[in-house]
Design a protein around this motif. Structure first.
Motif, PDB file in Angstrom:
ATOM      1  N   THR A 120       0.823  -1.208   0.000  1.00 36.39           N
ATOM      2  CA  THR A 120       0.000   0.000   0.000  1.00 36.39           C
ATOM      3  C   THR A 120       0.855   1.255   0.000  1.00 36.39           C
ATOM      4  O   THR A 120       0.578   2.210  -0.740  1.00 36.39           O
ATOM      5  CB  THR A 120      -0.936   0.002   1.230  1.00 36.39           C
ATOM      6  OG1 THR A 120      -1.819  -1.123   1.149  1.00 36.39           O
ATOM      7  CG2 THR A 120      -1.754   1.278   1.289  1.00 36.39           C
ATOM      8  N   LEU A 124       0.703   3.899  -3.057  1.00 35.38           N
ATOM      9  CA  LEU A 124       0.211   5.264  -2.835  1.00 35.38           C
ATOM     10  C   LEU A 124       1.278   6.317  -3.133  1.00 35.38           C
ATOM     11  O   LEU A 124       0.967   7.393  -3.670  1.00 35.38           O
ATOM     12  CB  LEU A 124      -0.289   5.410  -1.394  1.00 35.38           C
ATOM     13  CG  LEU A 124      -1.575   4.642  -1.062  1.00 35.38           C
ATOM     14  CD1 LEU A 124      -1.987   4.881   0.387  1.00 35.38           C
ATOM     15  CD2 LEU A 124      -2.712   5.037  -2.011  1.00 35.38           C
ATOM     16  N   GLY A 127       1.242   6.582  -6.776  1.00 34.45           N
ATOM     17  CA  GLY A 127       0.062   7.309  -7.229  1.00 34.45           C
ATOM     18  C   GLY A 127       0.168   8.807  -7.005  1.00 34.45           C
ATOM     19  O   GLY A 127      -0.169   9.610  -7.878  1.00 34.45           O
ATOM     20  N   LEU A 164      -6.540   7.650  -6.391  1.00 36.91           N
ATOM     21  CA  LEU A 164      -5.536   6.949  -5.589  1.00 36.91           C
ATOM     22  C   LEU A 164      -6.048   5.576  -5.152  1.00 36.91           C
ATOM     23  O   LEU A 164      -5.285   4.598  -5.107  1.00 36.91           O
ATOM     24  CB  LEU A 164      -5.164   7.776  -4.355  1.00 36.91           C
ATOM     25  CG  LEU A 164      -4.297   9.006  -4.613  1.00 36.91           C
ATOM     26  CD1 LEU A 164      -4.130   9.822  -3.341  1.00 36.91           C
ATOM     27  CD2 LEU A 164      -2.925   8.591  -5.155  1.00 36.91           C
ATOM     28  N   TRP A 168      -4.283   2.123  -6.109  1.00 38.28           N
ATOM     29  CA  TRP A 168      -3.950   1.143  -5.074  1.00 38.28           C
ATOM     30  C   TRP A 168      -4.542  -0.224  -5.405  1.00 38.28           C
ATOM     31  O   TRP A 168      -3.857  -1.242  -5.312  1.00 38.28           O
ATOM     32  CB  TRP A 168      -4.485   1.613  -3.725  1.00 38.28           C
ATOM     33  CG  TRP A 168      -4.430   0.557  -2.670  1.00 38.28           C
ATOM     34  CD1 TRP A 168      -3.354   0.193  -1.914  1.00 38.28           C
ATOM     35  CD2 TRP A 168      -5.499  -0.315  -2.281  1.00 38.28           C
ATOM     36  NE1 TRP A 168      -3.687  -0.847  -1.064  1.00 38.28           N
ATOM     37  CE2 TRP A 168      -4.990  -1.180  -1.275  1.00 38.28           C
ATOM     38  CE3 TRP A 168      -6.830  -0.444  -2.669  1.00 38.28           C
ATOM     39  CZ2 TRP A 168      -5.778  -2.158  -0.666  1.00 38.28           C
ATOM     40  CZ3 TRP A 168      -7.611  -1.414  -2.070  1.00 38.28           C
ATOM     41  CH2 TRP A 168      -7.088  -2.256  -1.081  1.00 38.28           C
TER      42      TRP A 168
END
Length: 369
Positions: A120, A124, A127, A164, A168
């Motif tokens: 994660t 992120l 992103g 986002l 993810w």
């Protein structure tokens, strides 16, 4: 085009030679694969086979890409560097998982929550950077788009939080999907070669049909840095090709989570950066099938144990299993198929998905011309 050929060729050569060295080095240190006890009994013979071969794929890709840029005297693009960051970042999470397996001498490495947290964080950060105005080009384009896309962007501009969340989901989803597929000698490697090769073609086509000049907006692709993304995807294709020489049955080395998480993350990143998020579900259809098999198996098993209504409606016993074993390739092993047969047929299925995806991609352009 020179950079694409150079990156793919150099990565292949480095991987082919480097994997042989890695096998000796990893074996000397006792970095062998631990095998799950509840898996097919035929896999117990693989215990101790060197793992973490994904390190070779990662290093070969990086060397292939940067050497190609150096030889052609061209600068790396923001999109390519972001994709490589995602590739290496997911690979690092996988490396931690593999290393813990080796040190603890068990088939499970990082706890599932810890692994998801690592994935994660990497997804992120990727992103946020891909959507950052700081990385806009002269035309005001960021590497990633704020729209959902199939073959190109469509629909409304989505809030940053939603984008986002989609990034993810796609990155972690395909990272884990390739990881689930990596259960037989050469399976995930061969399938990845086909999908990354397809993205190399997609990127080249997007570069040749880029918006600007006499092309109308509906007939072109508004993608940033497609040619440099092709250089990266060609490097990954070449690195996997060289690795497959040693990873094919009987495998002398496994890529481990170091390789599978990196490859899956890169696929998700390519889909985002090329504005083809939904197309990846077709090109990577085999990975989707394998993941769905696990989801179906777990869902039905739990529902049949916990719900009497579910058992009455579907006429199943408590603890019912749809497949003999998941992921899907193990189901066919339990049916009596040889491992090599499963792998080759799954490669063929991947080829069909890739052909279908490329066919749809090209047909849409022809229809809009």
């Amino acid at each position: 085009m020179r950079a694409i050929l150079l990156s793919g060729g150099l990565a292949l050569l480095i991987s082919l030679l480097g994997t042989r060295f890695a096998i000796s080095a990893l074996s000397a240190r006792g970095y062998g694969q631990e095998v799950r006890d509840d898996g097919p009994t035929s896999h117990h013979t693989k215990r101790g086979t060197p793992t973490m071969g994904g390190l070779v794929i990662t290093l070969s890709t990086l060397l292939g890409y940067f050497l190609a840029k150096l030889i052609t005297e061209s600068r790396p693009s923001a999109s390519a560097l972001l994709l490589l960051f995602l590739f290496v970042g997911m690979g690092f999470v996988g490396f931690l998982d593999d290393f813990i397996k080796i040190v603890k001498q068990r088939s499970l490495g990082l706890r599932s929550k810890a692994k998801m947290i690592g994935q994660t964080v990497v997804a992120l950060v990727f992103g946020l950077l891909a959507l950052s105005p700081m990385l806009e080009d002269e035309d005001g384009r960021t590497p990633a788009s704020a729209h959902l896309s199939f073959l190109r962007d469509f629909g409304w501009t989505l809030p940053t939080v939603v984008v986002l969340l989609l990034i993810w989901f796609l990155v972690t989803g395909f990272s884990n999907a390739v990881n689930l597929t990596d259960g037989l000698d050469g399976l995930a490697t061969g399938c990845s070669i086909l999908v990354f090769a397809a993205y190399t073609l997609v990127n080249i086509w997007q570069r040749n049909q880029a918006c600007g000049g006499d092309l109308a907006v509906g007939k072109c692709y508004d993608v940033r840095d497609p040619l440099d993304l092709a250089v990266v995807s060609a490097a990954i294709t070449g690195a996997c090709f060289g690795f497959l020489w040693w990873n094919a049955s009987p495998a002398a080395i496994f890529m481990g989570d170091t390789g599978s998480l990196a490859l899956g993350g890169a696929l998700g990143g390519l889909a985002i950066l090329t504005r083809t998020e939904l197309l990846l579900l077709i090109l990577g259809g085999l990975f989707v099938m394998v993941t769905l098999s696990v989801m179906i198996q777990v869902s039905v098993f739990k529902a049949s144990r916990g719900s009497a209504l579910f058992r009455r409606v579907f006429r199943v016993e408590p603890g019912h299993r749809v497949f003999r074993m998941t992921p899907l390739h193990h189901h066919f092993e339990m049916l009596g198929w040889e491992q090599v047969t499963v792998v080759i047929r799954f490669w063929l299925i991947t080829g069909l998905f890739v052909a279908a995806g490329l066919g749809i991609f090209y047909a849409e352009w022809v229809a809009g011309s």
